[in-house]
Every structure is written in C-alpha cells, then in structure tokens.
Enzyme design. Structure first.
Site, short mmCIF file in Angstrom:
data_model
loop_
_atom_site.label_atom_id
_atom_site.label_comp_id
_atom_site.label_asym_id
_atom_site.label_seq_id
_atom_site.Cartn_x
_atom_site.Cartn_y
_atom_site.Cartn_z
N ASP A 66 1.54 1.02 1.45
CA ASP A 66 1.61 0.57 0.05
C ASP A 66 2.26 -0.80 -0.10
O ASP A 66 2.82 -1.34 0.86
CB ASP A 66 2.35 1.61 -0.80
N ASN A 132 11.66 12.33 -5.46
CA ASN A 132 10.83 13.17 -6.32
C ASN A 132 9.62 13.75 -5.59
O ASN A 132 8.70 14.27 -6.21
CB ASN A 132 10.36 12.36 -7.56
N HIS A 134 7.44 12.02 -3.76
CA HIS A 134 6.26 11.14 -3.59
C HIS A 134 6.05 10.81 -2.12
O HIS A 134 7.00 10.75 -1.33
CB HIS A 134 6.34 9.87 -4.46
N GLU A 139 2.88 9.40 -6.86
CA GLU A 139 3.93 10.04 -7.63
C GLU A 139 3.51 11.45 -8.05
O GLU A 139 2.33 11.79 -7.97
CB GLU A 139 4.24 9.18 -8.87
C1 F6R Z 1 7.20 3.23 1.57
C2 F6R Z 1 6.75 4.47 0.95
C3 F6R Z 1 7.70 5.35 0.18
C4 F6R Z 1 8.97 5.65 0.95
C5 F6R Z 1 9.88 6.57 0.13
C6 F6R Z 1 11.25 6.76 0.80
O1 F6R Z 1 6.16 2.58 2.23
O2 F6R Z 1 5.61 4.77 1.04
O3 F6R Z 1 7.04 6.55 -0.15
O4 F6R Z 1 8.66 6.26 2.16
O5 F6R Z 1 10.08 6.04 -1.14
O6 F6R Z 1 11.92 5.55 0.85
P1 F6R Z 1 13.29 5.39 1.67
O7 F6R Z 1 12.97 5.51 3.11
O8 F6R Z 1 13.79 4.02 1.31
O9 F6R Z 1 14.19 6.50 1.20
#
Ligand code: F6R
Length: 234
Positions: A66, A132, A134, A139
C-alpha cells in the site's frame, strides 16, 4: 476451527529471527520468487535482519501492499521512502513494485498493479496488522473480494498513524492498497504482530470466526498462514 501455524516468540527480535529463517529456507529451496512486503514499525526489525545478512534477493520480485495518496515518494512519510530507507537502498532485488499514490489516475494505477500481480503471482505475502484488524489498508467492512483499490482510512488508523507525521504535511485520508482478494492469492502468508496493541486483533483471529468487521479474520480461510507474535494467549 481453522488451522494456522502460530509461532510464539519472546520479543520482536526473536520474531524477526524466526521470519528470517523461514525466508532463508524458502529462498534456498527455490520456492521464493515473488515476495509481498509491508511497511510499518513491525517490519523495521524484520528488514534489519535481512539487511545485515547475506540473503540474496537478486532473483526476487517484490510488491508492496500500500501507499498513501498525495504523499510524494520523496517525502519521509511515504511508504516508498520507508522501503528505500529500510531495505531497497541496501539490498538488490530483481524488480520492485510500489503503488504510486501520486498517480493522476488512481483507478488506472490500481488496475495496472493488479495486472502485475497476476503476471507475478505472490509466493509469500508478509503482513502486519492494524489495531482495528486491518490488513494492508483494508479497513473493517472492506469486501473480501476486493482487489487493488483506492481506500478511505478510518479515524482509528488516522489516529494511530498520526505519530509519524511530525511536519506540516497533512495526514492523508486516502490510500491505494492491495485488496483482501489480492492478498489471499499469495501461496503463503506470514503475519507479524508484536505488542499489546495488537491483542484485540489477534484474539479475533484465534476466536476462529470470519467477519468483515475484522479483516484479519479472512486469513483463517487461507491454507498456508503463519502468525508470528510475542503475545501470550494462555
Ligand atoms: C503497512 C500496512 C499496515 C500495517 C499495520 C501495522 O504496509 O499494510 O496494514 O501493517 O498498520 O502497522 P505497524 O507495524 O506500524 O503497527
């Protein structure tokens, strides 16, 4: 009850080591040609391990999950910048795919990315998870059959991510992201989750009930899922 491989580690360092061994084995047995990558704090110790190792990625094609919309790749807030800083400037890959959040036609950008994914089917997809539930920027409520698309970020995610934005740049409310179906196509999925903030999301996974309200739970229907965590659920 779905089956997945739950790897309990003592801390992120041990988790990174475990993932490193898994990857090394796949590379050495010639099963890893296309690798899906994630950004975020969870991945920092993971990529550190790869960088300090002699792992050879010269034959590996990558796809990142992403990117924010409207943040230039040169900005420290972009995921492109993160990848360059932590991995791409230090290791050579055969071909790198990053979503362009500055594309004039975002729909077209997403469609082309999905096409490239069909051309290079993912052998392994690495994932983190949001508080959450995701995965990538899918989401809660995202359809399970979603492919690469433009996504609106939830307030919860905006709040969690705001810690990275310490300059004047506005926190984007939109992102481009691989969809849940794009992720599910990977032959193997490895999800990494460290720390108490991820407990609710992992608890949902362990409950074993698939619900769109917790995108992570869709992974229960994948036939080769490994979860690496330092959380205790006993
Ligand atoms: C990032 C992504 C997000 C993260 C998630 C956790 O490329 O796809 O889904 O994996 O938000 O983020 P961290 O590792 O910062 O807790």
């Amino acid at each position: 009850m779905s089956m997945f491989n739950l790897v309990k580690v003592a801390n992120p360092e041990e988790g990174a080591q475990n993932l490193f061994q898994l990857l090394k084995k796949e590379l050495e047995s010639d099963r890893l040609h296309v690798l899906g990558l994630a950004t975020g704090g969870t991945m920092i110790p993971v990529y550190e391990k790869w960088v300090e190792s002699d792992l050879d990625f010269k034959n590996v094609v990558t796809f990142n999950l992403d990117e924010y919309v409207g943040i230039h790749a040169d900005s420290p807030n972009s995921y492109a910048y993160f990848m360059n800083e932590h991995l791409f400037s230090k290791k050579t890959f055969r071909k790198i795919h990053l979503l362009n959040g500055m594309a004039a036609d975002l729909e077209k950008e997403c469609a082309q990315y999905e096409e490239s994914l069909q051309q290079y089917p993912l052998d392994i997809q690495l994932l983190g998870v949001g508080e959450n539930g995701h995965i990538a920027f899918n989401e809660p409520g995202t359809p399970f059959d979603s492919v690469t698309h433009v996504a609106k970020l939830t307030d919860s995610t905006l709040h969690v991510n705001s810690r990275f934005f310490d300059n004047d740049e506005e926190i984007p409310h939109t992102a481009v992201t691989m969809g849940i179906a794009s992720i599910m196509q990977a032959k193997k999925i490895v999800l990494v989750a460290f720390g108490e903030k991820k407990r609710a999301a992992l608890a949902k996974l362990l409950e074993g009930h698939v619900t769109a309200e917790w995108p992570i739970t869709k992974l229960l229907q994948h036939k080769d899922l490994t979860v690496i965590t330092d959380l205790n659920f006993d």
